[in-house]
Scaffold this active site. Sequence first.
Site, short mmCIF file in Angstrom:
data_model
loop_
_atom_site.label_atom_id
_atom_site.label_comp_id
_atom_site.label_asym_id
_atom_site.label_seq_id
_atom_site.Cartn_x
_atom_site.Cartn_y
_atom_site.Cartn_z
N CYS A 79 112.52 46.34 -53.24
CA CYS A 79 112.66 44.89 -53.23
C CYS A 79 112.52 44.33 -51.81
O CYS A 79 111.43 44.31 -51.26
CB CYS A 79 113.97 44.49 -53.90
SG CYS A 79 113.92 42.83 -54.62
N HIS A 167 114.17 47.12 -59.22
CA HIS A 167 115.33 47.97 -58.90
C HIS A 167 115.40 49.16 -59.86
O HIS A 167 115.88 49.03 -60.98
CB HIS A 167 116.62 47.15 -58.98
CG HIS A 167 116.78 46.17 -57.85
ND1 HIS A 167 117.32 46.51 -56.64
CD2 HIS A 167 116.43 44.87 -57.76
CE1 HIS A 167 117.31 45.45 -55.84
NE2 HIS A 167 116.77 44.44 -56.50
N GLU A 169 117.36 51.65 -59.64
CA GLU A 169 118.70 52.22 -59.67
C GLU A 169 119.57 51.65 -60.78
O GLU A 169 120.59 52.25 -61.15
CB GLU A 169 119.40 52.02 -58.31
CG GLU A 169 119.70 50.58 -57.94
CD GLU A 169 118.55 49.85 -57.25
OE1 GLU A 169 118.81 48.83 -56.60
OE2 GLU A 169 117.38 50.29 -57.36
#
Length: 509
Positions: A79, A167, A169
């Site tokens: 990002c 993202h 994660e």
Amino acid sequence: MAQQILILDFGSQYTQLIARRVRELNVYCEIHPYNKVPEITSDIKGIILSGSPCSVRDEGAPDLNTDAFRGKLPLLGVCYGAQLLASKYGGEVLPSSIREYGRANLDQIDLSQDLLKEMTHGSQVWMSHGDTIKEVPAGFEVIASTESVRVAAFKVQGESTYGIQFHPEVTHSSEGKNLIRNFVVGICGCSQDWTSDTFIDSTVADLKKKIGADKVVMGLSGGVDSSVAATLIHRAIGDQLTCVFVDNGLLRKNEYEEVLDSYKNLGLNVIGVDSKQRFYDALAGLTDPEAKRKAIGRVFIEVFDDEAHKIDGVKWLGQGTIYPDVIESVSVKGPSATIKSHHNVGGLPDFMKLSVVEPLNTLFKDEVREVGRALEIPEKIIGRHPFPGPGLAIRILGDITEEKVKTLQEVDYIFIQGLKEHGLYDQVWQAGAILLPIQSVGVMGDERTYEKVVALRAVGSVDGMTADWIHLPYEFLAKMSNDIINRVKGVNRVVYDISSKPPATIEWE
């Protein structure tokens, strides 16, 4: 040193989740602020640049000299990290024309790329950014796109340098774990050998080397962190360790006696110290949460200093500090704004001539529990809910009095025993009661009452960095409310906290 991934934090709320995903691969990683980059040693196998609430277009936006490692080590920008790479090397980053937040799908994806192996067309990802990369620099190639984001992922030609505008994660990115594995294991070549047993072996060896023949004094809380830390130190230096368990007057009901009893079988040399009045005196009149935390931390240090002076040759203070304590207590410009101070973090006052030893300060809570089980610490201790270092002081909103503590102890006892008796305790990460600084009108018998309000809190979590409220059965909550109001004098109303972290915290203060 173990192989590791270095994560440079630009302030994203998700940075800790990146670390968790890397560690789930049995690969060690550390988070450091972008403006405090550690020495790049041979054990660092790759670098991840986190997201950020900032824009690369802002004046004074977080910046980093990536030339120091770009092309020398595998590099992944997430990002903001991706936008920083694009911006620094001649690309164009502009405000998004549409709001790019939430679920999206990779409808174009180059599966031949090492970063994207074993992912699928249409893979769901999580977007969270106000800017977007409109043009990549020369030598950068686009390797994934969504319907609205042309540069969802890029690679620098001839380098193991990548950027992604989503993202991986977070759980909403359905194949995010694949991508992180591809980077950490495939591209960086990490060997996935960081386990509880290797952590114990290396930590015990490090402790023996660091402490030598010196003596250590350590404060125990009865919780998993200090218990595991003490057991590790004891394994390294044996009877050179003296443990102190302080009754600060802010513990749960009967906890002082029960905790001392539980340590008898661990072989630890434990001294019990009754310092209730000393803490009450220090807290008198304090209402600010930070002031209460700091007062408690100060008195803990004073008590440990007193006890240390009784032991000849003590040079170290052992602490059960864990990684979230460190992360939440760090404050740098931009990332990781301080959420709360922690009495285990921030060093010791000058008068205390002890060095600090913190064997768990790189572990998340679930990792501490795994290490504890590998050390064969009883499940009764390992499975205990986390309990805040300042104890009930931060569950009593406003000033602290012995009367308020006794009231909350009774409420808390009924709630925790109820969770255990109804088979709910192990389904909860952390639970407790909060005494509110308000009174409410009630009716008991034929009389009108104006008495205290308590809130019950029960959350589920993995590592304490994020948490969600537990949907306890209505029948159970009804029974708890009835039992508390009937059995605890001065309480006439019970409420249940249904806030998640974020935006709330687990504790109220």
